[in-house]
Design a protein around this motif. Structure first.
Motif, mmCIF file in Angstrom:
data_model
loop_
_atom_site.group_PDB
_atom_site.id
_atom_site.type_symbol
_atom_site.label_atom_id
_atom_site.label_comp_id
_atom_site.label_asym_id
_atom_site.label_seq_id
_atom_site.Cartn_x
_atom_site.Cartn_y
_atom_site.Cartn_z
ATOM 1 N N SER A 32 8.255 -51.005 -3.506
ATOM 2 C CA SER A 32 7.119 -51.847 -3.909
ATOM 3 C C SER A 32 6.187 -52.155 -2.746
ATOM 4 O O SER A 32 5.376 -53.079 -2.831
ATOM 5 C CB SER A 32 7.635 -53.158 -4.510
ATOM 6 O OG SER A 32 8.442 -52.924 -5.639
ATOM 7 N N ALA A 33 6.291 -51.401 -1.655
ATOM 8 C CA ALA A 33 5.510 -51.686 -0.454
ATOM 9 C C ALA A 33 4.009 -51.643 -0.733
ATOM 10 O O ALA A 33 3.528 -50.843 -1.536
ATOM 11 C CB ALA A 33 5.870 -50.684 0.643
ATOM 12 N N LEU A 34 3.273 -52.535 -0.043
ATOM 13 C CA LEU A 34 1.823 -52.665 -0.207
ATOM 14 C C LEU A 34 1.189 -52.967 1.142
ATOM 15 O O LEU A 34 1.883 -53.349 2.092
ATOM 16 C CB LEU A 34 1.500 -53.811 -1.167
ATOM 17 C CG LEU A 34 1.960 -53.668 -2.617
ATOM 18 C CD1 LEU A 34 1.878 -55.022 -3.322
ATOM 19 C CD2 LEU A 34 1.107 -52.640 -3.352
ATOM 20 N N ASN A 35 -0.152 -52.854 1.204
ATOM 21 C CA ASN A 35 -0.815 -53.353 2.405
ATOM 22 C C ASN A 35 -0.807 -54.879 2.362
ATOM 23 O O ASN A 35 -0.373 -55.481 1.374
ATOM 24 C CB ASN A 35 -2.224 -52.776 2.559
ATOM 25 C CG ASN A 35 -3.170 -53.181 1.435
ATOM 26 O OD1 ASN A 35 -2.987 -54.207 0.761
ATOM 27 N ND2 ASN A 35 -4.196 -52.368 1.213
ATOM 28 N N PHE A 36 -1.293 -55.513 3.434
ATOM 29 C CA PHE A 36 -1.179 -56.963 3.512
ATOM 30 C C PHE A 36 -1.874 -57.650 2.345
ATOM 31 O O PHE A 36 -1.307 -58.539 1.708
ATOM 32 C CB PHE A 36 -1.761 -57.476 4.834
ATOM 33 C CG PHE A 36 -1.691 -58.976 4.959
ATOM 34 C CD1 PHE A 36 -0.569 -59.588 5.488
ATOM 35 C CD2 PHE A 36 -2.743 -59.781 4.503
ATOM 36 C CE1 PHE A 36 -0.483 -60.967 5.567
ATOM 37 C CE2 PHE A 36 -2.665 -61.156 4.585
ATOM 38 C CZ PHE A 36 -1.529 -61.755 5.112
ATOM 39 N N ASN A 37 -3.104 -57.256 2.047
ATOM 40 C CA ASN A 37 -3.843 -57.910 0.972
ATOM 41 C C ASN A 37 -3.164 -57.720 -0.377
ATOM 42 O O ASN A 37 -3.127 -58.637 -1.208
ATOM 43 C CB ASN A 37 -5.282 -57.391 0.921
ATOM 44 C CG ASN A 37 -6.120 -57.888 2.087
ATOM 45 O OD1 ASN A 37 -5.813 -58.919 2.682
ATOM 46 N ND2 ASN A 37 -7.161 -57.150 2.427
ATOM 47 N N GLY A 38 -2.616 -56.534 -0.609
ATOM 48 C CA GLY A 38 -1.912 -56.283 -1.856
ATOM 49 C C GLY A 38 -0.669 -57.133 -1.983
ATOM 50 O O GLY A 38 -0.373 -57.679 -3.051
ATOM 51 N N ALA A 39 0.080 -57.261 -0.890
ATOM 52 C CA ALA A 39 1.278 -58.099 -0.896
ATOM 53 C C ALA A 39 0.909 -59.557 -1.125
ATOM 54 O O ALA A 39 1.573 -60.272 -1.891
ATOM 55 C CB ALA A 39 2.025 -57.938 0.428
#
Length: 231
Positions: free
Chosen positions: A34-41
């Motif tokens: 489920s990894a995301l960039n910072f904004n997505g997380a």
């Protein structure tokens, strides 16, 4: 978040978080898939009525690292402050210096993650290191533990169990739900008792010894519990 299949249809992917509770705070761990960039997380955490992880002390750090997957990075809510040249939590405080990897931060990014992939080759615990927010990483969300009493009454418990509690106070409320909410908002309650015939609300706290609580047998007792599964 979502992606398009071969027909151009957008499929929504919902991150399933693994929740754990410490001292009234729920921590939701995203899987590496489920990894995301910072904004997505950050946005995903908001969808859980939560925020990205901040770490206040070493007790919290030690607890969190027990649930982190080795060789997986997790975003935390530290940002490089251009004015001070420091990485700061949202409340303006600095992280405990012992949480950084040796030679970190090295100011090669605007954000920070927990990682095992930098620093000493013999270091196998997660520690902080800076990184650019555009990178894709896993993440940990946090929120206050929802107590059952905020959404209803906790499970009913036998009258005899009240013998393990001592009375904090006794007031009159309109309902059992109001009794529970008042207890949660004002006292550290483990149990409430409500007598509908007189609108009497007992607020009780766990006692180490076997206390002798003598009350009307018509009281209905309900536990007040934390629950990290409620959004």
């Amino acid at each position: 978040m979502g992606h398009r299949d071969v027909f151009g249809t957008v499929k929504v992917v919902v991150a399933i978080l693994d929740w754990h509770e410490l001292n009234g705070i729920c921590y939701g761990f995203a899987s590496p898939a489920s990894a995301l960039n910072f904004n997505g997380a950050n946005s995903t955490c908001a969808g859980y009525n939560a925020v990205l992880l901040t770490v206040s002390d070493l007790e919290e750090h030690t607890f969190l690292t027990r649930f982190m997957d080795y060789d997986t990075d997790y975003w935390v809510d530290l940002e490089l402050n251009a004015a001070t040249g420091e990485y700061l939590w949202p409340d303006g405080t600095s992280p405990n210096s012992s949480l950084w990897y040796p030679n970190e931060p090295n100011f090669t990014g605007d954000r920070v993650r927990y990682t095992t992939s930098t620093g000493s080759a013999t270091q196998h615990t997660h520690l902080l290191a800076d990184i650019y927010s555009s990178r894709v990483r896993s993440y940990i969300c946090q929120r206050n533990a929802v107590r059952i009493g905020e959404t209803g009454i906790g499970k009913e418990t036998p009258h005899v169990s009240a013998s393990h509690y001592v009375q904090i106070t006794n007031i009159s409320t309109k309902s059992r739900l109001q009794c529970a909410k008042t207890c949660l908002q004002t006292f550290k309650c483990g149990l409430i008792g409500y007598l509908s015939s007189s609108s009497e609300c007992l607020m009780l706290q766990w006692a180490a010894n076997n206390a002798s609580l003598s009350v009307d047998p018509g009281f209905r007792f309900h536990t007040i519990e934390r629950d990290c599964s409620i959004s």
